[in-house]
Design a protein around this motif. Structure first.
Motif, mmCIF file in Angstrom:
data_model
loop_
_atom_site.group_PDB
_atom_site.id
_atom_site.type_symbol
_atom_site.label_atom_id
_atom_site.label_comp_id
_atom_site.label_asym_id
_atom_site.label_seq_id
_atom_site.Cartn_x
_atom_site.Cartn_y
_atom_site.Cartn_z
ATOM 1 N N GLU A 28 0.809 -1.221 0.000
ATOM 2 C CA GLU A 28 0.000 0.000 0.000
ATOM 3 C C GLU A 28 0.848 1.279 0.000
ATOM 4 O OE1 GLU A 28 -2.427 -0.527 3.451
ATOM 5 O OE2 GLU A 28 -3.715 -2.007 2.483
ATOM 6 N N PRO A 29 1.824 1.398 -0.891
ATOM 7 C CA PRO A 29 2.609 2.638 -0.947
ATOM 8 C C PRO A 29 1.717 3.804 -1.345
ATOM 9 C CG PRO A 29 3.037 1.313 -2.893
ATOM 10 C CD PRO A 29 2.202 0.457 -1.970
ATOM 11 N N ARG A 262 10.563 0.276 -2.705
ATOM 12 C CA ARG A 262 9.265 -0.183 -2.206
ATOM 13 C C ARG A 262 8.231 0.943 -2.161
ATOM 14 N NH1 ARG A 262 9.519 -5.377 -0.067
ATOM 15 N NH2 ARG A 262 11.441 -6.335 -0.844
ATOM 16 N N PHE A 263 8.657 2.169 -2.323
ATOM 17 C CA PHE A 263 7.744 3.304 -2.361
ATOM 18 C C PHE A 263 7.409 3.626 -3.819
ATOM 19 C CE2 PHE A 263 9.999 3.618 1.630
ATOM 20 C CZ PHE A 263 9.055 4.091 2.539
ATOM 21 N N LEU A 264 6.488 4.544 -4.016
ATOM 22 C CA LEU A 264 6.122 4.958 -5.367
ATOM 23 C C LEU A 264 7.239 5.794 -5.999
ATOM 24 C CD1 LEU A 264 2.385 5.984 -4.844
ATOM 25 C CD2 LEU A 264 3.271 3.848 -5.796
ATOM 26 N N PRO A 265 7.337 5.813 -7.325
ATOM 27 C CA PRO A 265 8.287 6.710 -7.995
ATOM 28 C C PRO A 265 7.954 8.159 -7.643
ATOM 29 C CG PRO A 265 7.410 5.083 -9.533
ATOM 30 C CD PRO A 265 6.588 4.976 -8.278
ATOM 31 N N GLY A 266 8.969 9.025 -7.724
ATOM 32 C CA GLY A 266 8.718 10.424 -7.410
ATOM 33 C C GLY A 266 9.903 11.307 -7.729
ATOM 34 N N ALA A 267 9.777 12.557 -7.356
ATOM 35 C CA ALA A 267 10.805 13.554 -7.633
ATOM 36 C C ALA A 267 11.943 13.467 -6.617
ATOM 37 C CB ALA A 267 10.186 14.951 -7.599
ATOM 38 N N ALA A 268 13.063 14.084 -6.959
ATOM 39 C CA ALA A 268 14.212 14.183 -6.061
ATOM 40 C C ALA A 268 14.705 15.624 -6.049
ATOM 41 C CB ALA A 268 15.344 13.253 -6.499
ATOM 42 N N LYS A 269 15.219 16.053 -4.905
ATOM 43 C CA LYS A 269 15.745 17.416 -4.787
ATOM 44 C C LYS A 269 16.954 17.609 -5.693
ATOM 45 C CE LYS A 269 16.810 20.811 -1.155
ATOM 46 N NZ LYS A 269 15.484 21.467 -1.116
ATOM 47 N N SER A 297 13.653 11.203 -1.029
ATOM 48 C CA SER A 297 14.541 11.919 -1.969
ATOM 49 C C SER A 297 14.582 13.420 -1.705
ATOM 50 C CB SER A 297 14.112 11.650 -3.417
ATOM 51 O OG SER A 297 14.026 10.262 -3.661
ATOM 52 N N ASP A 298 14.384 13.822 -0.454
ATOM 53 C CA ASP A 298 14.400 15.235 -0.046
ATOM 54 C C ASP A 298 13.433 16.084 -0.865
ATOM 55 O OD1 ASP A 298 16.276 14.479 1.784
ATOM 56 O OD2 ASP A 298 17.738 16.018 1.252
ATOM 57 N N ALA A 299 12.302 15.474 -1.291
ATOM 58 C CA ALA A 299 11.359 16.223 -2.116
ATOM 59 C C ALA A 299 9.902 15.851 -1.852
ATOM 60 C CB ALA A 299 11.661 16.017 -3.599
ATOM 61 N N GLU A 300 9.627 14.656 -1.328
ATOM 62 C CA GLU A 300 8.254 14.194 -1.165
ATOM 63 C C GLU A 300 8.073 13.488 0.172
ATOM 64 O OE1 GLU A 300 7.223 13.426 -5.900
ATOM 65 O OE2 GLU A 300 7.441 11.708 -4.546
ATOM 66 N N ALA A 301 6.802 13.258 0.534
ATOM 67 C CA ALA A 301 6.443 12.540 1.754
ATOM 68 C C ALA A 301 5.566 11.356 1.367
ATOM 69 C CB ALA A 301 5.695 13.462 2.719
ATOM 70 N N HIS A 302 5.964 10.153 1.791
ATOM 71 C CA HIS A 302 5.249 8.935 1.429
ATOM 72 C C HIS A 302 4.917 8.122 2.683
ATOM 73 C CE1 HIS A 302 6.607 8.562 -3.065
ATOM 74 N NE2 HIS A 302 6.517 9.832 -2.688
ATOM 75 N N ARG A 303 4.038 7.143 2.474
ATOM 76 C CA ARG A 303 3.669 6.197 3.530
ATOM 77 C C ARG A 303 3.705 4.784 2.964
ATOM 78 N NH1 ARG A 303 -2.255 6.841 5.333
ATOM 79 N NH2 ARG A 303 -2.615 5.144 3.844
ATOM 80 N N LEU A 304 4.097 3.818 3.804
ATOM 81 C CA LEU A 304 4.208 2.431 3.378
ATOM 82 C C LEU A 304 3.755 1.532 4.526
ATOM 83 C CD1 LEU A 304 5.379 0.595 1.027
ATOM 84 C CD2 LEU A 304 7.483 0.497 2.394
ATOM 85 N N THR A 305 2.971 0.514 4.214
ATOM 86 C CA THR A 305 2.578 -0.469 5.223
ATOM 87 C C THR A 305 3.616 -1.576 5.275
ATOM 88 O OG1 THR A 305 0.215 -0.021 4.946
ATOM 89 C CG2 THR A 305 0.816 -2.146 5.901
ATOM 90 N N ILE A 306 4.134 -1.842 6.480
ATOM 91 C CA ILE A 306 5.158 -2.868 6.681
ATOM 92 C C ILE A 306 4.794 -3.715 7.890
ATOM 93 C CG2 ILE A 306 6.972 -1.404 5.682
ATOM 94 C CD1 ILE A 306 7.962 -0.898 8.577
ATOM 95 N N GLU A 307 5.515 -4.796 8.092
ATOM 96 C CA GLU A 307 5.386 -5.563 9.324
ATOM 97 C C GLU A 307 6.003 -4.740 10.467
ATOM 98 O OE1 GLU A 307 7.225 -9.354 8.730
ATOM 99 O OE2 GLU A 307 6.247 -9.634 6.791
ATOM 100 N N ASP A 308 5.324 -4.729 11.607
ATOM 101 C CA ASP A 308 5.830 -3.983 12.759
ATOM 102 C C ASP A 308 7.194 -4.553 13.166
ATOM 103 O OD1 ASP A 308 6.386 -2.847 15.210
ATOM 104 O OD2 ASP A 308 4.385 -3.163 16.039
#
Length: 315
Positions: A28-29, A262-269, A297-308
């Motif tokens: 669920e990225p 494991r996160f979505l593609p995105g921008a980088a600073k 990548s010093d440009a975006e904020a993401h969330r990821l579901t992982i095992e605790d």
């Protein structure tokens, strides 16, 4: 619980190979959406926390070509995080938070002109305290040159202090620890004298603590990062975790809990920051899962579901 440790400092490459072979859940990225900040980026977020009955998320907000940032408090409105009306705006980087003595302790990194190099910046960690966001007042300024300074209220109400010196002590950045009786004992000297945790990072790499969790049984779950340069000088940051026993000062080996892929593609600073994941915070769930909030990548904020990563230390 007694922690068994191998004192085996592994490089990022070995930890990444172990992570990729482990089959750990990464699901669920999501890229978080922000409004009300114009053309500025929001990254290096902390995990959401409750304030005045609603969830609030603090993020680092700055222009793509700048290091001069603000911490803004956001609330979610129809899937978009918007600046919270009436909340303070702090001239800091990289927010974090905890609760000590029933009060909110909030912090970030303060930058200022380098005292010896006119073309450079220096930094220190600062803490604020209050009953909530609107009542925050400056509590303490850490040693010059130290990021990733974190506090946690332990089971006996004493305070664990995780440090990260650099230079003669700490090299590129290693984690230290000291235990104090109360916030009144939090001093620059106590922080600078904190012993280092042995054999966590090889000398060419570095890391630090980002968020601390008091676990059932009294252990501390440390969410942090480990980082390195490659042969081209590009930076690689990985979210990691380990458990720490404040009674014995023993700790488990570092394990990676995610990677950029494991996160979505995105921008980088900048191109050299494309493979950077900066652990912001972890929301632990009753079902053994957790939501990892991270700067990407010093440009975006993401969330990821992982095992605790800390559930196994509470069994």
């Amino acid at each position: 619980m007694t922690l068994l440790i191998k004192h085996d400092a592994k490089p990022c490459s070995a930890l990444l190979a172990e992570y990729e072979a482990s089959g750990k859940l990464a699901a669920e990225p999501l890229k978080l959406q922000f409004g009300g900040v114009g053309t500025r980026d929001v990254y290096n977020i902390a995990a959401p926390f409750e304030d005045e009955g609603e969830l609030v998320l603090a993020g680092r907000v700055e222009q793509r070509d700048s290091e001069h940032s603000q911490i803004i408090f956001f609330v979610e409105r129809d899937g978009v995080w918007m600046p919270r009306e009436g909340a303070p705006v702090l001239t800091l980087q990289d927010p974090f938070h905890t609760r000590i003595g029933g009060e909110l302790v909030f912090g970030g990194v303060q930058i200022y002109p380098h005292p010896e190099r006119p073309d450079a910046l220096a930094w220190r960690t600062v803490f604020y305290k209050g009953s909530g966001i609107r009542s925050l007042e400056l509590l303490f300024s850490g040693p010059n040159g130290m990021k990733d300074l974190r506090l946690i209220e332990l089971a006996d109400k004493s305070i664990g202090v995780f440090t990260r010196p650099q230079g003669v002590k700490g090299g590129r950045g290693k984690i230290g620890y000291v235990r104090i009786g109360s916030l009144s004992e939090l001093t620059v000297q106590a922080i600078e004298d904190a012993p280092l945790l042995d054999a966590q990072f090889i000398d060419s790499e570095w890391g630090g603590a980002n968020e601390l969790h008091l676990l059932a049984g009294g252990l501390v779950g440390v969410l942090g990062h480990i980082a390195c340069f490659d042969e081209r000088g590009d930076r690689h940051y990985y979210p990691m975790a380990f458990a720490f026993d404040p009674e014995s000062a023993r700790f488990t080996d570092i394990e990676l809990i995610a990677s950029r892929s494991r996160f979505l593609p995105g921008a980088a600073k900048r191109p050299d920051l494309a493979d950077v994941v900066f652990s912001g915070g972890l929301l632990r769930k009753p079902d053994g899962m957790a939501e990892l909030y991270a700067g990407i990548s010093d440009a975006e904020a993401h969330r990821l579901t992982i095992e605790d990563p800390f559930a196994k230390y509470e069994r």
